[in-house]
Motif scaffolding. Structure first.
Motif, PDB file in Angstrom:
ATOM      1  N   ARG A 119       0.828  -1.206   0.000  1.00 50.06           N
ATOM      2  CA  ARG A 119       0.000   0.000   0.000  1.00 50.06           C
ATOM      3  C   ARG A 119       0.864   1.258   0.000  1.00 50.06           C
ATOM      4  O   ARG A 119       0.606   2.201  -0.756  1.00 50.06           O
ATOM      5  CB  ARG A 119      -0.918  -0.021   1.226  1.00 50.06           C
ATOM      6  CG  ARG A 119      -1.926   1.121   1.280  1.00 50.06           C
ATOM      7  CD  ARG A 119      -2.683   1.102   2.596  1.00 50.06           C
ATOM      8  NE  ARG A 119      -3.720   2.112   2.637  1.00 50.06           N
ATOM      9  CZ  ARG A 119      -4.993   1.902   2.326  1.00 50.06           C
ATOM     10  NH1 ARG A 119      -5.387   0.692   1.961  1.00 50.06           N
ATOM     11  NH2 ARG A 119      -5.878   2.877   2.388  1.00 50.06           N
ATOM     12  N   LEU A 120       1.898   1.280   0.840  1.00 51.28           N
ATOM     13  CA  LEU A 120       2.780   2.442   0.881  1.00 51.28           C
ATOM     14  C   LEU A 120       3.542   2.607  -0.434  1.00 51.28           C
ATOM     15  O   LEU A 120       3.740   3.728  -0.911  1.00 51.28           O
ATOM     16  CB  LEU A 120       3.767   2.311   2.042  1.00 51.28           C
ATOM     17  CG  LEU A 120       3.185   2.393   3.456  1.00 51.28           C
ATOM     18  CD1 LEU A 120       4.300   2.285   4.486  1.00 51.28           C
ATOM     19  CD2 LEU A 120       2.397   3.681   3.659  1.00 51.28           C
ATOM     20  N   ALA A 121       3.964   1.491  -1.022  1.00 52.79           N
ATOM     21  CA  ALA A 121       4.688   1.564  -2.292  1.00 52.79           C
ATOM     22  C   ALA A 121       3.794   2.088  -3.403  1.00 52.79           C
ATOM     23  O   ALA A 121       4.219   2.908  -4.233  1.00 52.79           O
ATOM     24  CB  ALA A 121       5.240   0.187  -2.658  1.00 52.79           C
ATOM     25  N   LEU A 122       2.547   1.647  -3.438  1.00 48.63           N
ATOM     26  CA  LEU A 122       1.631   2.111  -4.476  1.00 48.63           C
ATOM     27  C   LEU A 122       1.338   3.602  -4.307  1.00 48.63           C
ATOM     28  O   LEU A 122       1.285   4.354  -5.290  1.00 48.63           O
ATOM     29  CB  LEU A 122       0.346   1.290  -4.423  1.00 48.63           C
ATOM     30  CG  LEU A 122      -0.578   1.363  -5.638  1.00 48.63           C
ATOM     31  CD1 LEU A 122      -1.334   0.046  -5.803  1.00 48.63           C
ATOM     32  CD2 LEU A 122      -1.581   2.495  -5.527  1.00 48.63           C
ATOM     33  N   THR A 123       1.162   4.034  -3.067  1.00 52.11           N
ATOM     34  CA  THR A 123       0.914   5.456  -2.817  1.00 52.11           C
ATOM     35  C   THR A 123       2.115   6.301  -3.221  1.00 52.11           C
ATOM     36  O   THR A 123       1.974   7.354  -3.857  1.00 52.11           O
ATOM     37  CB  THR A 123       0.591   5.684  -1.330  1.00 52.11           C
ATOM     38  OG1 THR A 123      -0.542   4.883  -0.960  1.00 52.11           O
ATOM     39  CG2 THR A 123       0.286   7.139  -1.057  1.00 52.11           C
TER      40      THR A 123
END
Length: 355
Positions: A95-99
């Motif tokens: 999730r953090l990588a996609l954001t």
């Protein structure tokens, strides 16, 4: 027979007036080419750098010493984030990588939202007329931020520049980059990442004017010797101020450390909200039966924006079951619809409502 003095004098005067014997000014030599102009040197500096690469990082070593306290604070917080992600579910890191990848795309001009990036990564779906190259560019950043080897000795492999072989000019530039990074190995990973980001535009390896590759390399480099929890420092969760150029190394490092510090704090708060939301969601679905509700919770935990086709692909259940359960989640204030449309709807976890 003696020469006539008048004739001798006339001949001498004629010889003196000859245009081939006297000095001529530059304005009379208009037909000759001018002096050679200095050629513009378009070669990148790194492959031609002086053997003493350490001279290029002296200013950054001084900046590191001057910002030691701020650096220590950022390093401690990054260690806490690394431990949190290492112990948490895999979906948090994704999730953090996609954001972060979505934010980077706006910085590079591609402007790929999280829901579009998620659909492309999971299903290779793009809207009609959408820039596929921009999606692929941002998806590359997502893959590099999500896992895989970092930008170590094989920078060509990290970038996917597999054609750099032999006498290719790119080979020399990569060799120059590796030499500079080896000389900068004494810097702290966070400082080294800042140095690498500002050096990248001069390396001549990536496309001119593109900041995405340099930002991804720097973000992965900042993790340093982590425990494989946090693979990168979230630089853009607090804005793009840390990537702004200009100023002395200490000024750039100050902005960089502030961005890392604030980005980690926001990431930690986001994970706290996500953890509370998941606890509330699992408590709400206890009366329900079936496999779809818990799978949907995992989807919303891992993806910041979710569409019905994406949820169908990730859960492995029918579209009707997905839409029915998402409607129930929405009625329980567990998810929010963000488009306000009747078609092509997008949902996200209602983190504030679940807090």
């Amino acid at each position: 027979m003696k020469p006539n003095p008048s004739e001798t004098k006339g001949a001498a005067g004629a010889a003196a007036d000859s245009p081939f014997d006297g000095e001529t000014g530059e304005e009379d030599l208009w037909f000759l080419p001018g002096p050679p102009e200095e050629e513009v040197d378009f070669l990148p500096p790194l492959p031609r750098s002086d053997p003493d690469e350490r001279a290029q990082i002296a200013g950054w070593e001084q900046a590191q010493a001057a910002e030691a306290l701020h650096l220590a604070q950022a390093a401690v917080r990054f260690g806490a984030l690394d431990e949190r992600l290492r112990r948490g579910p895999e979906g948090w890191r994704h999730r953090l990588a996609l954001t972060e990848a979505s934010e980077l795309s706006w910085l590079s001009g591609d402007r790929i939202s999280a829901d579009r990036l998620g659909l492309w990564q999971a299903m290779r779906i793009s809207a009609a007329g959408e820039d596929t190259a921009a999606l692929q560019h941002t998806a590359w950043a997502l893959r590099r931020l999500s896992g895989g080897p970092g930008p170590g000795a094989d920078i060509a492999g990290f970038l996917g520049r597999h054609e750099a072989r032999g006498d290719d000019p790119l080979t020399g530039r990569i060799a120059g980059w590796n030499a500079i990074m080896k000389a900068a190995s004494s810097l702290h990973p966070i400082v080294r990442s800042c140095f690498a980001f500002h050096l990248w535009p001069m390396a001549g390896i990536g496309p001119e004017g593109d900041v995405l590759e340099g930002a991804v390399i720097a973000a992965r480099m900042s993790a340093g010797e982590g425990q494989d929890g946090a693979l990168f420092a979230p630089l853009l969760m607090s804005g793009a101020g840390g990537l702004r150029g200009g100023g002395a190394p200490q000024e750039r490092l100050q902005r960089w450390l502030q961005a890392v510090d604030q980005g980690i704090l926001r990431a930690m708060r986001h994970l706290d909200q996500l953890d509370r939301w998941e606890s509330d969601a699992r408590r709400c679905i206890k009366p329900l039966s079936g496999r779809t509700p818990p799978r949907l919770i995992e989807v919303f935990r891992s993806w910041p924006m979710v569409t019905a086709p994406l949820a169908e692909e990730l859960t492995g259940v029918s579209r009707a079951a997905v839409q029915r359960n998402i409607a129930w989640f929405e009625a329980q204030n567990l998810v929010q619809e963000v488009t306000g449309q009747g078609r092509f709807r997008v949902w996200r976890a209602a983190l504030n409502a679940g807090a």
